[in-house]
Scaffold this motif. Sequence first.
Motif, PDB file in Angstrom:
ATOM      1  N   PRO A  57       0.795  -1.190  -0.084  1.00 35.66           N
ATOM      2  CA  PRO A  57       0.060   0.227   0.251  1.00 35.66           C
ATOM      3  C   PRO A  57       0.844   1.067   0.102  1.00 35.66           C
ATOM      4  O   PRO A  57       0.454   2.129  -0.619  1.00 35.66           O
ATOM      5  CB  PRO A  57      -0.734  -0.188   1.176  1.00 35.66           C
ATOM      6  CG  PRO A  57      -0.832  -1.644   1.434  1.00 35.66           C
ATOM      7  CD  PRO A  57       0.333  -2.039   1.031  1.00 35.66           C
ATOM      8  N   ALA A  78       0.968   7.399  -6.083  1.00 38.52           N
ATOM      9  CA  ALA A  78      -0.173   7.777  -6.632  1.00 38.52           C
ATOM     10  C   ALA A  78      -0.448   9.008  -5.945  1.00 38.52           C
ATOM     11  O   ALA A  78      -1.339   9.866  -6.637  1.00 38.52           O
ATOM     12  CB  ALA A  78      -0.951   6.590  -6.552  1.00 38.52           C
ATOM     13  N   HIS A  91      -6.984   7.720  -2.515  1.00 39.94           N
ATOM     14  CA  HIS A  91      -5.740   7.010  -2.271  1.00 39.94           C
ATOM     15  C   HIS A  91      -5.315   7.316  -0.625  1.00 39.94           C
ATOM     16  O   HIS A  91      -4.589   6.296  -0.002  1.00 39.94           O
ATOM     17  CB  HIS A  91      -4.739   7.616  -3.296  1.00 39.94           C
ATOM     18  CG  HIS A  91      -4.903   7.021  -4.569  1.00 39.94           C
ATOM     19  ND1 HIS A  91      -4.644   7.716  -5.830  1.00 39.94           N
ATOM     20  CD2 HIS A  91      -5.576   5.718  -5.054  1.00 39.94           C
ATOM     21  CE1 HIS A  91      -4.685   6.889  -6.752  1.00 39.94           C
ATOM     22  NE2 HIS A  91      -5.398   5.882  -6.200  1.00 39.94           N
ATOM     23  N   PHE A  97       2.857   1.546  -3.551  1.00 38.46           N
ATOM     24  CA  PHE A  97       2.003   1.944  -4.748  1.00 38.46           C
ATOM     25  C   PHE A  97       1.202   3.188  -4.636  1.00 38.46           C
ATOM     26  O   PHE A  97       1.056   4.171  -5.154  1.00 38.46           O
ATOM     27  CB  PHE A  97       1.003   0.556  -5.132  1.00 38.46           C
ATOM     28  CG  PHE A  97       1.915  -0.570  -5.605  1.00 38.46           C
ATOM     29  CD1 PHE A  97       2.456  -0.391  -7.072  1.00 38.46           C
ATOM     30  CD2 PHE A  97       1.854  -1.579  -4.902  1.00 38.46           C
ATOM     31  CE1 PHE A  97       2.949  -1.614  -7.689  1.00 38.46           C
ATOM     32  CE2 PHE A  97       2.825  -2.650  -5.945  1.00 38.46           C
ATOM     33  CZ  PHE A  97       3.102  -2.624  -6.876  1.00 38.46           C
ATOM     34  N   GLY A  98       0.774   3.318  -3.168  1.00 40.48           N
ATOM     35  CA  GLY A  98      -0.078   4.305  -2.828  1.00 40.48           C
ATOM     36  C   GLY A  98       0.497   5.809  -2.819  1.00 40.48           C
ATOM     37  O   GLY A  98       0.138   6.702  -3.154  1.00 40.48           O
TER      38      GLY A  98
END
Lengths: 65, 422
Positions: free
Chosen positions: B338, B345, B368, B341-342
């Motif tokens: 998380p 983003a 997000h 990738f988060g």
Amino acid sequence: MSTLRVDWTRCDGHGLCARLLPERIALDEWGFPIIAAGELDDGLVRAARRAAQACPALALRVDKS
Amino acid sequence: MTMTDVPRIATDHDRLPPVLAFGAPRILAGAAQDRRVDLAAHRTLHGALVPRSRGWLSSSLAQVRMKGRGGAAFPVSIKLDAMPNARSASVLVNGSESEPASWKDRVIMRQCPHLILDGALTIAQALRTKRITIAVHDAASARSLEQACRERSDASSVTISITGNAFVGGEIRAVINGLNGGRALPGGRRVLPTVDGIDHKATFASNVETFAQIGLLALLGATEYARVGSTNEPGTTLVTMVGDVPFPGVIEVPIGIPIASLLQSPPGDRRAVLIGGYHGTWVDHIDHLVVERDALRIAGAPLNAGVIARISADHCALVEVARVTSLLASESAGQCGPCFFGLPAIARGVQSMVEGAGSEPMSRMVRHLDTVSGRGACAHPDGSVQFVRSAMLTLDAELRQHTEHGTCGRIDGHVLPVVAAA
């Protein structure tokens, strides 16, 4: 009472847990589990243990709290 | 999640910022930007170090309600009480200051190293161990501490260890994993160092400033130590002031001082202030805020490692937020999905806010932020979410200008330091 916990350093986002325990586990847009807040109902503990045992990364566990 | 390499921040830019004190300096007594306190000067200022028993230390730490200075603000007396009396126990001084905006720990290590050693030796004696490790990631601090150990006869058992310098590598469990021969990353299970630390033995681990404060307490006694500061949290603390502030640099302040007086803000000043650094909180009303760990935590803006920053009204704050968020994303250790990738983003989301993207990317970014929150092995994802979320709330007027015009018309002042990944 039991709680589902994820070791985030182990989880690779295989997603098996969400298939085995959709009542409590969803996946985020990257495939990592989102665990519903709160303790497990007694009726779900067995299924939760099965999901934890099935995790290929040994990242999911059921903690007694 | 398994990843290969850990991104690093190059932090060995060796110029210390100005060093100041509000009121009489204690930790920073005798120090200046270009003046290190050697052993002779240290003893002249503070007197001789007398051994303190474990009982004395525990009750004195409780009496002055000392809190850890690394960010978590854990009560130091409780940490001490959790330690066994054992020669196998270790004392770990965490000097791997890894937040680019923070300088206070490096200032103490380079200019006042003997207070740190006094604190570490006091704890070690109380625990009846000789094992003391100081983990540092910059060469200048290591040199100063090594020199300090040579200057005195009681520090022969101190090990100075150079550790990796990634943002999350400064987290105490990451430091311990690195010292134990593993990778310098936080573990997946939250195990306390007092249970499983250096060599998997009980370890009293705390931040550099905490040890300097413990040294000061041992030298002064609890009554004298508590003569400054607030009732709830006696003593002084060090903050790093950044940006459009009256006194940029590392400042020692009596705890309880209003943040508005540190910033010389008139009542009702609505300029955005960042409290607690890059895992911290943007606020735009500071009249009621004081530098005190409990009070700031209750106010929703914890002091963390003590960075306080303000962006001038001439400068765009949103672009600073975007740049710091990119840094936070690149400093994800890559262990936890998380976060890995988060955060990128979210960083792309903030950048699109700067460019005036409008409501759809905004709602995606909010989603997000919710997704990343609470889902990692260390404090990095949650701290990063707090930084971005509070920025979006506090900078809403500027955000609207960016949404409507693609700019707020202010220039990019490059105020918040982000050292490029090496």
